[in-house]
Design a protein around this motif. Structure first.
Motif, PDB file in Angstrom:
ATOM      1  N   GLU A  88      -8.271   5.838  -9.271  1.00  0.00           N
ATOM      2  CA  GLU A  88      -7.193   6.507  -8.536  1.00  0.00           C
ATOM      3  C   GLU A  88      -6.403   5.566  -7.635  1.00  0.00           C
ATOM      4  OE1 GLU A  88      -8.359  10.116  -6.603  1.00  0.00           O
ATOM      5  OE2 GLU A  88      -9.555  10.741  -8.328  1.00  0.00           O
ATOM      6  N   GLU A 130      -1.266  -6.362  -1.522  1.00  0.00           N
ATOM      7  CA  GLU A 130      -1.150  -5.092  -2.243  1.00  0.00           C
ATOM      8  C   GLU A 130      -2.515  -4.415  -2.343  1.00  0.00           C
ATOM      9  OE1 GLU A 130       1.750  -4.178  -2.864  1.00  0.00           O
ATOM     10  OE2 GLU A 130       1.461  -2.405  -4.108  1.00  0.00           O
ATOM     11  N   LYS A 157      -3.397  -2.706   0.828  1.00  0.00           N
ATOM     12  CA  LYS A 157      -2.725  -1.407   0.976  1.00  0.00           C
ATOM     13  C   LYS A 157      -3.452  -0.340   0.167  1.00  0.00           C
ATOM     14  CE  LYS A 157       1.816  -3.178   1.998  1.00  0.00           C
ATOM     15  NZ  LYS A 157       2.863  -3.928   1.310  1.00  0.00           N
ATOM     16  N   GLU A 158      -3.886  -0.721  -1.017  1.00  0.00           N
ATOM     17  CA  GLU A 158      -4.606   0.230  -1.865  1.00  0.00           C
ATOM     18  C   GLU A 158      -5.948   0.591  -1.245  1.00  0.00           C
ATOM     19  OE1 GLU A 158      -3.567   1.776  -4.717  1.00  0.00           O
ATOM     20  OE2 GLU A 158      -1.636   0.917  -4.181  1.00  0.00           O
ATOM     21  N   LYS A 218      -5.970   3.769   0.662  1.00  0.00           N
ATOM     22  CA  LYS A 218      -6.123   4.980  -0.147  1.00  0.00           C
ATOM     23  C   LYS A 218      -7.588   5.203  -0.488  1.00  0.00           C
ATOM     24  CE  LYS A 218      -1.918   4.403  -2.829  1.00  0.00           C
ATOM     25  NZ  LYS A 218      -1.499   4.202  -4.222  1.00  0.00           N
TER      26      LYS A 218
END
Lengths: 278, 438
Positions: free
Chosen positions: B155, B313, B316-317, B320
């Motif tokens: 996800e 990046e 940032k993920e 989540k």
């Protein structure tokens, strides 16, 4: 009549919601938002189909005779062609460019009279819907080419400058975008050509002459030459990538000018005033 | 029951300490058995990799278990406990659950999102299952950790962007060409990084490999390795138009490829795009080449920049991923709490039912001339009293099972009514699902 205006407004609202969803999806980098935006867009498209059919049945003529009707039809063609591309390339991001454009067309549509035009007998020809359908499908395909062109330029810029934003990870590859440009050209150019030819045939039956050099015809011809040059350049001298992307963007802005500019600023046989006798 | 973790990682301990406290992967039985012998430890699991050691246990007394595990870790490796106490961390309850979920999802790894750690935890769990040191709770806990890690992987894009220079080159090529299977690559000069990148390209489908080198034999040797073709260094420029990707790492002091040359090459290949990777220092290709349309030139620093951007990046993920983990912690915590609440309620009811049965027997023994209707209504009355008494405690237990006070109420009810100790019921465990391993 009120039913289809209501349907039109609901469709517009769905396109608006889709645009917002795309906006959030692109800014917040949530893939799921963008994916849901596509699903919502499919729902909006189905409703748009119903809207057009209802109007067609109500007025008894293909709903492309007034500016309002043709804007709605243009937006419909745009979303429809995008969804076909979505099925082929699965490019969710392309919709982020196409949906706002369809939304803007719809919004302009609300500012024009939604009254069914008292149909000019000239339009009552079998060639008229053929001409308009081909022309708008061509416009829609070229709109996709322009959107792919913008995406290409963004992606190319990041690859050249080596500065990557979050967009880099979400945009398709240069090769995909360039091949979309080519695909659009190979579909859009014949559509546009046939659109112009069918228009000439219709003009002959309506006015007794194939070509009258009215402003819209002139501009359409200029645009046609532009796309012809791009197609030629692609096929023979290896035009591709950046140059093809820029051409697609310029070509589409010419198309938009041909559609809006001529109707708004210049007068001629294609002006809707002549159609409806207003 | 609580979950506790005692451990150390690359974040808390230097390699000199980590290597001293590591457990040999071939001999896990002994430490696992010894861990289970600790008085407060009911179930145990040991994860030992080069970057971390984690002792995970299920226990009734978390504080005592943590102290015992601290001592065990030091004593097993024959180190004074004081020596390592600064390097150790310990977690209990929700924090322990979060920690293992984060480790399994590679959020605590040295390279964020690297995939090995999940496999290592699976292996560790395999030992614990084999030597039966993992029971109901750790079984469930680890399965949950695996599914959380899987969810994070699918996800979020935490593992999707390359964090090595050679792999970054492959990803860039994909952003230009989309597909690599019909592309050709030329390797100019030899160098470890060139070889590594070439290997990645071949693994990703590149079908045509050309190799050139000032020493032709070396070119031939390398070409053999990739099933490619060696070409003489003198005329490699003639072959440039046939390939899409060029990697250079020669020792040349000056540029071996200039802008004009590459312009020619482009024209010959009808402006199909080219991706040039210049790994040499000093550089082999004039940086002006990057200005040409459809030509993408990356040097070592550029590739490093891509890796840095990718790492950013991934970070940032990771945000989540933390959200996903928080959701899953709640679920598992509930299961853990439920594990005690349900049997407690059942035991409580059984206890009262037993009292009712005995008392009814006694009463009916004294009142022999009751009609069956009267007996029935006395039975019903006794049942109603039980239900009325049970109603409040049962609903309180159910209501509080999700928060921290739930545990206290369970203990209180068990003490007040003298209920028997909880038995681990192994029947609920599903066998380890190997399908997602790898």
């Amino acid at each position: 009549m009120t039913t289809n205006i209501l349907l039109f407004k609901v469709t517009l609202l769905i396109y608006f919601a889709t645009t917002i969803l795309y906006l959030i999806g692109v800014i917040s980098r949530r893939d799921r938002f963008r994916q849901n935006a596509v699903y919502l867009l499919i729902g909006g498209f189905i409703l748009h189909c119903i809207t057009l059919v209802v109007r067609w049945v109500a007025t008894g003529a293909m709903p492309v005779a007034s500016l309002h009707e043709s804007l709605s039809f243009f937006a419909w063609a745009l979303v429809g062609i995008y969804l076909i591309f979505y099925l082929r390339y699965r490019t969710v991001m392309l919709g982020a460019f196409i949906t706002p454009l369809a939304l803007v067309l719809m919004i302009i549509g609300t500012t024009t009279s939604a009254q069914a035009p008292a149909l000019n007998p000239m339009l009552d020809s079998w060639w008229f819907p053929v001409h308009v359908t081909l022309a708008f499908l061509g416009h829609a395909v070229f709109a996709i080419a322009a959107a792919a062109g913008i995406m290409y330029l963004l992606q190319e810029r990041m690859l050249k400058s080596k500065k990557f934003s979050g967009l880099f990870y979400r945009l398709p590859s240069l090769d995909t975008l360039d091949s979309m440009n080519y695909k659009c050209l190979t579909f859009g150019f014949p559509l546009m050509t046939m659109g112009i030819i069918s228009g000439a045939i219709w003009a002959n039956s309506a006015w007794g002459g194939y070509w009258r050099w009215d402003p819209k015809e002139t501009w359409a011809l200029i645009t046609w030459f532009l796309y012809a040059a791009l197609l030629h350049g692609r096929l023979t001298i290896g035009w591709r990538g950046r140059r093809a992307a820029i051409f697609a963007i310029i070509g589409f802005s010419f198309l938009l000018f041909t559609f809006f500019g001529v109707n708004l600023f210049l007068s001629g046989e294609h002006s809707f005033r002549n159609f409806t006798g207003q | 029951m609580h979950i506790v973790i005692v451990g150390l990682s690359h974040k808390t301990a230097p390699v000199e300490i980590r290597e001293k406290l590591a457990f040999a992967p071939t001999a896990m039985e002994q430490p696992l058995r010894q861990m289970l012998e600790l008085p407060s430890v009911a179930e145990g699991l040991i994860v030992s990799t080069c970057n971390r050691v984690e002792l995970c246990a299920a226990t009734k007394e978390p504080d005592a278990a943590i102290a015992e595990m601290h001592r065990f870790l030091a004593e097993y490796h024959e180190i004074a406990p004081e020596e390592i106490c600064d390097n150790l961390y310990d977690y209990q309850g929700e924090e322990a659950i979060r920690h293992l979920f984060r480790v399994a999802s590679s959020l605590d790894s040295m390279i964020l999102g690297e995939p090995q750690i999940l496999g290592q935890i699976k292996t560790a769990y395999g030992y614990a299952a084999e030597f039966k040191t993992a029971g109901l709770i750790l079984n469930r806990f680890l399965h949950k950790a695996f599914s959380v890690a899987k969810r994070v992987r699918t996800e979020t894009a935490i593992a999707s962007n390359a964090v090595s220079v050679s792999f970054a080159a492959v990803e860039l090529a994909r952003k230009i060409f989309d597909r690599l299977d019909n592309k050709g690559v030329m390797i100019i000069g030899a160098g470890e990084m060139c070889e590594l990148a070439a290997r990645h390209f071949v693994a990703n489908g590149v079908s045509k490999v050309l190799v050139t080198n000032r020493t032709f034999e070396r070119a031939e040797k390398l070409a053999l390795e990739f099933d490619g073709k060696a070409i003489p260094f003198e005329n490699f420029v003639d072959h440039l138009a046939d390939v899409d990707i060029v990697m250079t790492s020669t020792g040349a002091p000056n540029f071996i490829l200039g802008k004009r040359q590459m312009e020619e090459v482009l024209k010959r290949r009808k402006y199909r795009p080219m991706f040039l990777i210049d790994i040499a220092v000093p550089r082999d290709i004039d940086p002006k080449v990057n200005k040409l349309d459809n030509m993408y030139l990356y040097d070592v620093d550029d590739l490093q920049g891509v890796v840095q951007a990718n790492l950013k990046e991934r970070k940032k993920e990771a945000g989540k991923a933390e959200v996903i983990i928080e959701q899953e912690i709640g679920q598992f915590h509930q299961w853990l709490a439920n594990l005690e609440v349900k049997p407690t309620i059942i035991a409580l009811r059984q206890k009262l039912e037993e009292i009712r049965r005995q008392e009814l027997e006694k009463t009916f023994g004294n009142l022999k001339d009751l009609s069956s209707k009267q007996r029935k209504s006395i039975e019903a009355m006794a049942g109603a009293i039980i239900n009325k008494i049970l109603h409040q405690p049962t609903s309180l237990l159910k209501r509080t099972q999700d928060d921290t006070s739930g545990e206290d109420y369970v203990d209180a009810v068990r003490a007040l009514f003298d209920l028997p100790a909880l038995a681990n019921d192994d029947k609920e465990i599903k066998p380890l699902d190997d399908s997602d391993q790898g």
